[in-house]
Motif scaffolding. Structure first.
Motif, mmCIF file in Angstrom:
data_model
loop_
_atom_site.group_PDB
_atom_site.id
_atom_site.type_symbol
_atom_site.label_atom_id
_atom_site.label_comp_id
_atom_site.label_asym_id
_atom_site.label_seq_id
_atom_site.Cartn_x
_atom_site.Cartn_y
_atom_site.Cartn_z
ATOM 1 N N ARG A 37 7.317 -23.642 -26.448
ATOM 2 C CA ARG A 37 5.997 -23.818 -27.040
ATOM 3 C C ARG A 37 5.861 -23.137 -28.395
ATOM 4 N NH1 ARG A 37 2.212 -22.404 -21.755
ATOM 5 N NH2 ARG A 37 3.186 -23.878 -20.313
ATOM 6 N N TYR A 38 6.900 -22.438 -28.820
ATOM 7 C CA TYR A 38 6.820 -21.667 -30.042
ATOM 8 C C TYR A 38 7.537 -22.334 -31.203
ATOM 9 C CZ TYR A 38 5.049 -17.664 -27.432
ATOM 10 O OH TYR A 38 4.279 -16.825 -26.670
ATOM 11 N N THR A 39 6.882 -22.303 -32.334
ATOM 12 C CA THR A 39 7.558 -22.589 -33.587
ATOM 13 C C THR A 39 8.450 -21.396 -33.915
ATOM 14 O OG1 THR A 39 5.875 -24.043 -34.540
ATOM 15 C CG2 THR A 39 7.172 -22.722 -36.064
ATOM 16 N N MET A 40 9.652 -21.656 -34.389
ATOM 17 C CA MET A 40 10.582 -20.589 -34.722
ATOM 18 C C MET A 40 10.930 -20.641 -36.205
ATOM 19 S SD MET A 40 10.979 -19.108 -31.834
ATOM 20 C CE MET A 40 12.308 -17.996 -32.304
ATOM 21 N N ILE A 72 11.494 -24.313 -37.665
ATOM 22 C CA ILE A 72 11.697 -25.479 -36.814
ATOM 23 C C ILE A 72 10.537 -25.574 -35.836
ATOM 24 C CG2 ILE A 72 13.119 -24.160 -35.187
ATOM 25 C CD1 ILE A 72 14.820 -26.758 -34.844
ATOM 26 N N SER A 73 10.069 -26.794 -35.652
ATOM 27 C CA SER A 73 8.952 -27.011 -34.746
ATOM 28 C C SER A 73 9.362 -26.760 -33.296
ATOM 29 C CB SER A 73 8.440 -28.444 -34.896
ATOM 30 O OG SER A 73 9.472 -29.363 -34.541
ATOM 31 N N TRP A 74 8.371 -26.695 -32.407
ATOM 32 C CA TRP A 74 8.676 -26.384 -31.016
ATOM 33 C C TRP A 74 9.592 -27.424 -30.384
ATOM 34 C CZ3 TRP A 74 7.561 -29.873 -27.219
ATOM 35 C CH2 TRP A 74 6.660 -30.910 -27.553
ATOM 36 N N SER A 75 9.471 -28.669 -30.819
ATOM 37 C CA SER A 75 10.293 -29.731 -30.247
ATOM 38 C C SER A 75 11.656 -29.840 -30.907
ATOM 39 C CB SER A 75 9.564 -31.061 -30.388
ATOM 40 O OG SER A 75 9.442 -31.401 -31.760
ATOM 41 N N GLY A 76 11.775 -29.250 -32.078
ATOM 42 C CA GLY A 76 13.015 -29.380 -32.842
ATOM 43 C C GLY A 76 13.041 -30.608 -33.737
ATOM 44 N N TYR A 104 18.715 -10.718 -41.727
ATOM 45 C CA TYR A 104 18.084 -11.953 -41.292
ATOM 46 C C TYR A 104 17.286 -11.700 -40.014
ATOM 47 C CZ TYR A 104 20.574 -14.685 -44.749
ATOM 48 O OH TYR A 104 21.017 -15.208 -45.937
ATOM 49 N N TYR A 105 16.059 -12.178 -40.024
ATOM 50 C CA TYR A 105 15.155 -12.002 -38.897
ATOM 51 C C TYR A 105 14.723 -13.361 -38.344
ATOM 52 C CZ TYR A 105 14.480 -7.315 -40.891
ATOM 53 O OH TYR A 105 14.662 -6.046 -41.383
ATOM 54 N N CYS A 106 14.639 -13.446 -37.037
ATOM 55 C CA CYS A 106 14.010 -14.611 -36.449
ATOM 56 C C CYS A 106 12.580 -14.241 -36.063
ATOM 57 C CB CYS A 106 14.779 -15.131 -35.245
ATOM 58 S SG CYS A 106 15.069 -13.941 -33.930
ATOM 59 N N ALA A 107 11.722 -15.235 -36.073
ATOM 60 C CA ALA A 107 10.309 -14.999 -35.814
ATOM 61 C C ALA A 107 9.722 -16.181 -35.059
ATOM 62 C CB ALA A 107 9.560 -14.781 -37.126
ATOM 63 N N ALA A 108 8.625 -15.945 -34.372
ATOM 64 C CA ALA A 108 8.004 -16.988 -33.565
ATOM 65 C C ALA A 108 6.489 -16.967 -33.725
ATOM 66 C CB ALA A 108 8.368 -16.796 -32.091
ATOM 67 N N ARG A 109 5.910 -18.157 -33.617
ATOM 68 C CA ARG A 109 4.453 -18.281 -33.599
ATOM 69 C C ARG A 109 4.090 -19.502 -32.771
ATOM 70 N NH1 ARG A 109 1.744 -21.485 -37.755
ATOM 71 N NH2 ARG A 109 0.174 -19.833 -37.856
ATOM 72 N N ARG A 110 2.828 -19.564 -32.324
ATOM 73 C CA ARG A 110 2.418 -20.654 -31.442
ATOM 74 C C ARG A 110 2.001 -21.906 -32.197
ATOM 75 N NH1 ARG A 110 1.403 -19.421 -26.020
ATOM 76 N NH2 ARG A 110 1.118 -21.665 -25.857
ATOM 77 N N ASP A 111 1.673 -21.768 -33.480
ATOM 78 C CA ASP A 111 1.175 -22.912 -34.242
ATOM 79 C C ASP A 111 2.284 -23.532 -35.080
ATOM 80 O OD1 ASP A 111 -1.710 -20.910 -34.570
ATOM 81 O OD2 ASP A 111 -1.554 -22.735 -33.360
ATOM 82 N N SER A 112 1.894 -24.425 -35.973
ATOM 83 C CA SER A 112 2.864 -25.148 -36.792
ATOM 84 C C SER A 112 3.635 -24.196 -37.704
ATOM 85 C CB SER A 112 2.134 -26.195 -37.641
ATOM 86 O OG SER A 112 1.456 -27.117 -36.822
ATOM 87 N N PRO A 113 4.830 -24.586 -38.119
ATOM 88 C CA PRO A 113 5.628 -23.725 -38.995
ATOM 89 C C PRO A 113 4.921 -23.432 -40.318
ATOM 90 C CG PRO A 113 6.973 -25.501 -38.109
ATOM 91 C CD PRO A 113 5.562 -25.815 -37.758
ATOM 92 N N THR A 114 5.045 -22.218 -40.767
ATOM 93 C CA THR A 114 4.602 -21.841 -42.102
ATOM 94 C C THR A 114 5.694 -20.995 -42.728
ATOM 95 O OG1 THR A 114 3.559 -19.681 -41.751
ATOM 96 C CG2 THR A 114 2.291 -21.619 -41.096
ATOM 97 N N TYR A 146 3.505 -14.944 -38.486
ATOM 98 C CA TYR A 146 4.344 -14.865 -37.294
ATOM 99 C C TYR A 146 4.074 -13.571 -36.542
ATOM 100 C CZ TYR A 146 6.767 -18.944 -39.003
ATOM 101 O OH TYR A 146 7.060 -20.232 -39.415
ATOM 102 N N ALA A 147 3.783 -13.728 -35.253
ATOM 103 C CA ALA A 147 3.403 -12.575 -34.446
ATOM 104 C C ALA A 147 4.588 -11.879 -33.797
ATOM 105 C CB ALA A 147 2.416 -13.008 -33.363
#
Length: 122
Positions: free
Chosen positions: A30-33, A50-54, A93-103, A109-110
């Motif tokens: 469910r997360y945008t990455m 990348i969107s939640w679906s890829g 390099y950091y990975c990050a996640a959020r519940r909404d669309s990619p920005t 990113y929370a």
């Protein structure tokens, strides 16, 4: 969600490297990455998302055509394939996640991984 980035290292210019970001939790899909990076003395910058679906991916101009983001929701993992590395790609390099669309804004990113260092020698 908790994130753990890995795969960094010291490489020569021109080679490839793949970073991974493993996520905990059952709602990873469910997360945008996104991937960000921070070079010494510089601000954190967006690399790609990348969107939640890829189905949708987004890249910074500086890496477009060289880097590819993908995800495997069954494995709770997102990847950053980096080809034709350059000295200027050296950064944490950091990975990050959020519940909404990619920005492209880090402040959107929370959730953040701890970072993995990539050093490219010329």
């Amino acid at each position: 969600v908790q994130l753990q980035a890995s795969g960094g290292g010291v490489v020569q210019a021109g080679v490839s490297l793949r970073l991974s970001c493993a996520a905990s939790g059952r709602t990873f899909s469910r997360y945008t990455m996104a991937w960000f990076r921070q070079a010494p003395g510089k601000e954190r910058e967006f690399v790609g998302g990348i969107s939640w679906s890829g189905d949708s991916t987004y890249y910074a101009d500086s890496v477009k055509g060289r880097f590819t983001i993908s995800r495997d929701n069954a494995k709770n993992t997102v990847y950053l394939q980096m080809n034709s590395l350059k000295a200027e790609d050296t950064a944490v390099y950091y990975c990050a996640a959020r519940r909404d669309s990619p920005t492209s804004h880090a402040s959107d990113y929370a959730y953040w991984g701890q970072g993995t260092l990539v050093t490219v020698s010329s």
